[in-house]
Design an enzyme around this catalytic site. Structure first.
Site, PDB file in Angstrom:
ATOM      1  N   PHE A 116     -31.434  12.222  -1.711  1.00 52.24           N
ATOM      2  CA  PHE A 116     -30.858  11.088  -0.992  1.00 52.24           C
ATOM      3  C   PHE A 116     -31.165   9.820  -1.767  1.00 52.24           C
ATOM      4  CE2 PHE A 116     -28.882  10.314   3.111  1.00 52.24           C
ATOM      5  CZ  PHE A 116     -28.496  11.595   3.462  1.00 52.24           C
ATOM      6  N   GLN A 236     -27.751  -3.374   7.111  1.00 57.22           N
ATOM      7  CA  GLN A 236     -27.373  -2.461   6.030  1.00 57.22           C
ATOM      8  C   GLN A 236     -25.894  -2.116   6.044  1.00 57.22           C
ATOM      9  OE1 GLN A 236     -28.805   1.905   5.761  1.00 57.22           O
ATOM     10  NE2 GLN A 236     -29.689   0.823   4.023  1.00 57.22           N
ATOM     11  N   HIS A 238     -23.472   0.604   4.496  1.00 54.86           N
ATOM     12  CA  HIS A 238     -23.529   1.927   3.860  1.00 54.86           C
ATOM     13  C   HIS A 238     -22.357   2.036   2.897  1.00 54.86           C
ATOM     14  CE1 HIS A 238     -23.464   6.255   3.368  1.00 54.86           C
ATOM     15  NE2 HIS A 238     -24.541   6.391   4.107  1.00 54.86           N
ATOM     16  N   LEU A 248     -18.492   7.179   9.011  1.00 55.22           N
ATOM     17  CA  LEU A 248     -19.443   7.471   7.949  1.00 55.22           C
ATOM     18  C   LEU A 248     -19.194   8.806   7.253  1.00 55.22           C
ATOM     19  CD1 LEU A 248     -22.068   6.056   6.869  1.00 55.22           C
ATOM     20  CD2 LEU A 248     -23.247   7.983   7.920  1.00 55.22           C
ATOM     21  N   GLU A 251     -24.478  10.000   2.854  1.00 51.90           N
ATOM     22  CA  GLU A 251     -25.012   9.914   1.500  1.00 51.90           C
ATOM     23  C   GLU A 251     -25.393  11.303   0.988  1.00 51.90           C
ATOM     24  OE1 GLU A 251     -27.503   6.353   0.845  1.00 51.90           O
ATOM     25  OE2 GLU A 251     -29.061   7.840   0.471  1.00 51.90           O
ATOM     26  N   ARG A 282     -28.840   1.810  -1.017  1.00 54.84           N
ATOM     27  CA  ARG A 282     -27.515   1.513  -0.437  1.00 54.84           C
ATOM     28  C   ARG A 282     -27.031   0.101  -0.721  1.00 54.84           C
ATOM     29  NH1 ARG A 282     -28.366   4.773   5.265  1.00 54.84           N
ATOM     30  NH2 ARG A 282     -28.100   6.814   4.295  1.00 54.84           N
ATOM     31  N   HIS A 349     -23.781  -0.518   9.013  1.00 50.33           N
ATOM     32  CA  HIS A 349     -24.417   0.745   9.358  1.00 50.33           C
ATOM     33  C   HIS A 349     -25.713   0.626  10.145  1.00 50.33           C
ATOM     34  CE1 HIS A 349     -25.184   4.975   9.011  1.00 50.33           C
ATOM     35  NE2 HIS A 349     -26.308   4.802   8.335  1.00 50.33           N
ATOM     36  N   ARG A 390     -33.055  -0.274   4.328  1.00 52.45           N
ATOM     37  CA  ARG A 390     -33.618   1.026   4.687  1.00 52.45           C
ATOM     38  C   ARG A 390     -33.133   2.102   3.725  1.00 52.45           C
ATOM     39  NH1 ARG A 390     -31.639   5.429   7.482  1.00 52.45           N
ATOM     40  NH2 ARG A 390     -29.796   4.436   8.383  1.00 52.45           N
TER      41      ARG A 390
HETATM   42  C1  LIG Z   1     -22.915   7.709  11.755  1.00 59.03           C
HETATM   43  C2  LIG Z   1     -24.395   7.543  11.516  1.00 59.03           C
HETATM   44  C3  LIG Z   1     -25.057   8.434  10.686  1.00 59.03           C
HETATM   45  C4  LIG Z   1     -26.434   8.304  10.461  1.00 59.03           C
HETATM   46  N1  LIG Z   1     -27.066   9.210   9.653  1.00 59.03           N
HETATM   47  C5  LIG Z   1     -28.419   9.110   9.475  1.00 59.03           C
HETATM   48  C6  LIG Z   1     -29.133  10.084   8.717  1.00 59.03           C
HETATM   49  O1  LIG Z   1     -28.599  11.061   8.229  1.00 59.03           O
HETATM   50  N2  LIG Z   1     -30.471   9.916   8.552  1.00 59.03           N
HETATM   51  C7  LIG Z   1     -31.144   8.858   9.100  1.00 59.03           C
HETATM   52  O2  LIG Z   1     -32.357   8.768   8.917  1.00 59.03           O
HETATM   53  N3  LIG Z   1     -30.488   7.940   9.842  1.00 59.03           N
HETATM   54  C8  LIG Z   1     -29.149   8.043  10.046  1.00 59.03           C
HETATM   55  N4  LIG Z   1     -28.504   7.106  10.824  1.00 59.03           N
HETATM   56  C9  LIG Z   1     -29.292   6.094  11.541  1.00 59.03           C
HETATM   57  C10 LIG Z   1     -29.972   6.737  12.736  1.00 59.03           C
HETATM   58  O3  LIG Z   1     -29.173   7.753  13.256  1.00 59.03           O
HETATM   59  C11 LIG Z   1     -30.239   5.716  13.842  1.00 59.03           C
HETATM   60  O4  LIG Z   1     -30.842   4.573  13.324  1.00 59.03           O
HETATM   61  C12 LIG Z   1     -31.167   6.307  14.894  1.00 59.03           C
HETATM   62  O5  LIG Z   1     -30.686   7.565  15.316  1.00 59.03           O
HETATM   63  C13 LIG Z   1     -31.341   5.371  16.070  1.00 59.03           C
HETATM   64  O6  LIG Z   1     -32.025   6.045  17.096  1.00 59.03           O
HETATM   65  P1  LIG Z   1     -32.516   5.254  18.399  1.00 59.03           P
HETATM   66  O7  LIG Z   1     -33.186   6.252  19.242  1.00 59.03           O
HETATM   67  O8  LIG Z   1     -33.271   4.064  17.982  1.00 59.03           O
HETATM   68  O9  LIG Z   1     -31.172   4.732  19.068  1.00 59.03           O
HETATM   69  P2  LIG Z   1     -29.852   5.506  19.598  1.00 59.03           P
HETATM   70  O10 LIG Z   1     -29.801   6.915  19.182  1.00 59.03           O
HETATM   71  O11 LIG Z   1     -28.714   4.627  19.247  1.00 59.03           O
HETATM   72  O12 LIG Z   1     -30.055   5.523  21.161  1.00 59.03           O
HETATM   73  C14 LIG Z   1     -30.019   4.343  21.922  1.00 59.03           C
HETATM   74  C15 LIG Z   1     -30.212   4.710  23.378  1.00 59.03           C
HETATM   75  O13 LIG Z   1     -30.395   3.519  24.124  1.00 59.03           O
HETATM   76  C16 LIG Z   1     -29.613   3.576  25.281  1.00 59.03           C
HETATM   77  N5  LIG Z   1     -29.291   2.189  25.657  1.00 59.03           N
HETATM   78  C17 LIG Z   1     -28.741   1.223  24.905  1.00 59.03           C
HETATM   79  N6  LIG Z   1     -28.607   0.095  25.630  1.00 59.03           N
HETATM   80  C18 LIG Z   1     -29.095   0.364  26.857  1.00 59.03           C
HETATM   81  C19 LIG Z   1     -29.224  -0.388  28.042  1.00 59.03           C
HETATM   82  N7  LIG Z   1     -28.821  -1.656  28.126  1.00 59.03           N
HETATM   83  N8  LIG Z   1     -29.763   0.222  29.127  1.00 59.03           N
HETATM   84  C20 LIG Z   1     -30.150   1.522  29.084  1.00 59.03           C
HETATM   85  N9  LIG Z   1     -30.050   2.267  27.969  1.00 59.03           N
HETATM   86  C21 LIG Z   1     -29.530   1.698  26.873  1.00 59.03           C
HETATM   87  C22 LIG Z   1     -28.424   4.430  24.943  1.00 59.03           C
HETATM   88  O14 LIG Z   1     -27.906   5.019  26.107  1.00 59.03           O
HETATM   89  C23 LIG Z   1     -29.055   5.454  24.003  1.00 59.03           C
HETATM   90  O15 LIG Z   1     -29.562   6.530  24.765  1.00 59.03           O
HETATM   91  C24 LIG Z   1     -27.136   7.238  11.061  1.00 59.03           C
HETATM   92  C25 LIG Z   1     -26.465   6.348  11.891  1.00 59.03           C
HETATM   93  C26 LIG Z   1     -25.107   6.486  12.105  1.00 59.03           C
HETATM   94  C27 LIG Z   1     -24.425   5.458  12.954  1.00 59.03           C
END
Ligand SMILES: Cc1cc2nc3c(=O)[nH]c(=O)nc-3n(C[C@H](O)[C@H](O)[C@H](O)COP(=O)(O)OP(=O)(O)OC[C@H]3O[C@@H](n4cnc5c(N)ncnc54)[C@H](O)[C@@H]3O)c2cc1C
Length: 580
Positions: A116, A236, A238, A248, A251, A282, A349, A390
């Site tokens: 990666f 970021q 991507h 997306l 990578e 990135r 991203h 990142r």
């Molecule tokens: C398409 C894509 C591909 C990616 N691929 C990778 C990868 O391969 N490797 C990597 O390391 N990272 C990757 N990332 C980044 C990574 O996936 C995210 O940064 C990470 O999963 C975020 O996790 P989180 O738990 O912080 O938030 P999220 O998974 O976004 O969850 C947020 C949660 O908060 C809740 N929420 C939001 N607002 C409220 C509110 N007001 N009240 C109550 N609940 C709320 C939502 O319901 C949800 O459950 C990728 C991101 C994307 C978009």
């Protein structure tokens, strides 16, 4: 209005929230509030993998991973946090494996790993295979695995509950206020400890890989309650989003050997990053793509994209390792990736900045003090392991390492503290906000303001920025905030009023976009994801520091953003010139 009482409340059921919940539930009476059904969280969209120096397929160690993370973040990373991230990575992957996650395997049965961007052997000698993955559905597998384990642990979920306010009484955390989508009812959740794990805010850009729901609710709520936001200018982009759509393409495609080419078929990354080439960090690759486009070497009639070429890879490899993204190319572009290169362009991203925390996940109210009982983890937070940029696969890692830490710390706090009394009429702010929107007869529409916001952000605050473009963004956002005061929603009802919640989310995006633009304007240097054409060099003398943005309300009710700064934690790595 209903009042609930839990020792620990977790806001968000993505990877960070559910990893925290698994720990907190074992130790305290816990509830998770989530605006989405848990398995619809954006973590489920993550494709490429999760970094850990397991050294299953080639030599590796956590110290190299620490170094790569710090260099990848252009030395704005807090080095103590990066060390924890890299060290605890190994157990976090093994924990997921024990919970049942079906990682891809090597022929001898260990977890397979792939290359990666920015992950290297021995401080930059060559690319290393550090990403643990489950084909190109790693996030999906993580989210399902964590959810199943939450069910097993008996975690209580309140699904489709939108947290719209944070309650703090005399400086200590008292709970949150939520809006129930199904009924329109307001709920107070009194709590000893609250963990924000509500994800990023990439929806203020138009071309974005982010889900519609990534509207920065957690950051906006904290900011409105007077807490600072750290390093919001670092966003970021991507390199490989599907042209014009931003969807997306991981990578991991380049990790498997994919190559970026310009209109002449040239592998142009060789000129920008002689060692790492297509697997440079990135920010470097995204700038290279736009430089090719600006200098006339872009592809297509408008010369506005480049190609991701996978045609030299065996179809069996694509089917086994990248089944989803090859399918995306077929579905969205009608292209056969076995034989044709895929048109791509950089896509918004990841939110590097966020609610500042220390390594235990405790939220900071300024450069040194914590808010007792308040925690944050995952993309909503800034700890800061990603600094100015990142590395790929470090976010799925971040949510597991710091989600776990925040869950443990929050429950430990809850075990040793009493409930704080609720402030007087705790629901008042949310009721006012919701009723103002419901009753407004203004002529402005949510969708129009949101489109205008996304357009100005794409044009003025994306990969390349200047003082003039950022000033334009600040001015545009100010005007949009004025228009937002006259926004009205068509649906005036109580049940499933998504119209109303979209208006609330737009308000959050406007506030956060403003913080991004104001912070970016003040940072007169280029570092990681923040590139100023008028200040193209990194300036460690003046800007080796984190931005801390505060919302200030004047006596006359006017609101402004005040910027302060915080030193970067450096342990053993001296800043160097960043070359790949
Ligand atoms: C398409 C894509 C591909 C990616 N691929 C990778 C990868 O391969 N490797 C990597 O390391 N990272 C990757 N990332 C980044 C990574 O996936 C995210 O940064 C990470 O999963 C975020 O996790 P989180 O738990 O912080 O938030 P999220 O998974 O976004 O969850 C947020 C949660 O908060 C809740 N929420 C939001 N607002 C409220 C509110 N007001 N009240 C109550 N609940 C709320 C939502 O319901 C949800 O459950 C990728 C991101 C994307 C978009």
């Amino acid at each position: 209005m209903q009042i609930h009482k839990y020792e620990t409340i977790i806001v968000g059921a993505g990877g960070a929230g559910m990893r925290a919940a698994i720990e907190a539930t074992k130790r305290s009476r816990t509830a998770v509030l989530t605006k989405l059904y848990p398995t619809r969280s954006h973590t489920g969209a993550a494709q490429g993998g999760m970094a850990a120096a397991l050294a299953n397929v080639e030599e590796d160690n956590w110290e190299w991973h620490t170094f790569d993370t710090i260099k990848g973040g252009d030395y704005l990373v807090d080095q103590d946090a990066a060390e924890i991230l890299a060290k605890e990575a190994i157990d976090s992957v093994l924990d997921l494996e024990k919970m049942g996650l079906p990682f891809n395997r090597t022929p001898d049965g260990t977890i397979d790993q792939r290359r990666f961007g920015g992950h290297t052997r021995n401080h930059g000698e060559a690319a290393v295979r550090r990403s643990c993955y489950a084909s190109d559905r790693t996030g999906h597998m993580i989210l399902q695995t964590l959810y199943q384990n939450c069910v097993k642990e008996g975690v209580e979920f309140f699904n489709e509950f939108y947290v719209l306010d944070l309650l703090i009484n005399e400086g200590r955390t008292a709970g949150v206020v939520a809006y129930e989508l199904a009924t329109g009812e307001i709920h107070i959740f009194q709590a000893k400890a609250v963990v924000f794990a509500s994800g990023g805010c990439g929806k203020f850009f138009k071309v974005t890989s982010n889900a519609h729901t990534l509207t920065g609710d957690g950051q906006a709520v904290a900011f409105r309650r007077g807490l600072p936001l750290e390093d919001m200018e670092f966003f970021q982009f991507h390199p490989t989003g599907i042209w014009r759509m931003g969807i997306l393409l991981t990578e991991g495609a380049r990790g498997e050997g994919g190559i970026l080419r310009n209109k002449d078929g040239e592998r142009f990354m060789e000129r920008y990053a002689p060692v790492m080439k297509d697997l440079a960090s990135r920010d470097v690759v995204s700038r290279a793509i736009y430089t090719e486009i600006r200098e006339g070497r872009g592809c297509g009639p408008d010369g506005d994209h480049v190609y991701l070429d996978l045609t030299h890879l065996p179809p069996e490899q694509l089917d086994a390792k990248l089944p989803d993204i090859t399918e995306f190319a077929r579905t969205y572009l009608g292209i056969e990736p076995y034989t044709d290169p895929i048109p791509i362009q950089p896509t918004a991203h990841y939110t590097m900045g966020g609610i500042p925390t220390n390594v235990e996940g405790e939220v900071l109210s300024n450069n040194t003090d914590v808010v007792p009982g308040l925690y944050a983890a995952g993309e909503v937070a800034c700890v800061s392991v990603h600094g100015a940029n990142r590395l790929g696969t470090n976010s799925l890692l971040d949510i597991n390492v710091f989600g776990r830490r925040a869950g443990i710390a929050a429950a430990a706090y809850a075990a040793t503290h009493e409930y704080v009394e609720l402030p007087e009429s705790p629901e008042s702010e949310v009721v006012r906000m919701v009723e103002d929107l419901r009753q407004s007869t203004g002529s402005e529409r949510v969708s129009e303001i949101r489109t205008a916001l996304q357009e100005t952000m794409d044009v003025n605050a994306m990969v390349f920025r200047t003082e003039a473009t950022l000033k334009q963004a600040v001015a545009d956002i100010a005007e949009l905030k004025e228009r937002y005061k006259r926004v009205s929603v068509q649906d005036k009802g109580r049940r499933y009023n998504t119209d109303l919640l979209e208006a609330v989310e737009l308000g959050n995006l406007l506030d956060l976009a403003e913080v991004l633009a104001v912070s970016a304007l003040a940072r007169k240097e280029s570092r990681g994801g923040h590139y100023r054409e008028d200040h193209p060099n990194r300036d460690d003398v003046n800007f080796m520091r984190h931005t801390m943005a505060y919302r200030e309300e004047g006596a006359d009710g006017t609101v402004s953003i005040r910027l302060d700064y915080k030193p970067v934690v450096q342990t053993r790595y001296q800043p160097m010139e960043r070359k790949y």
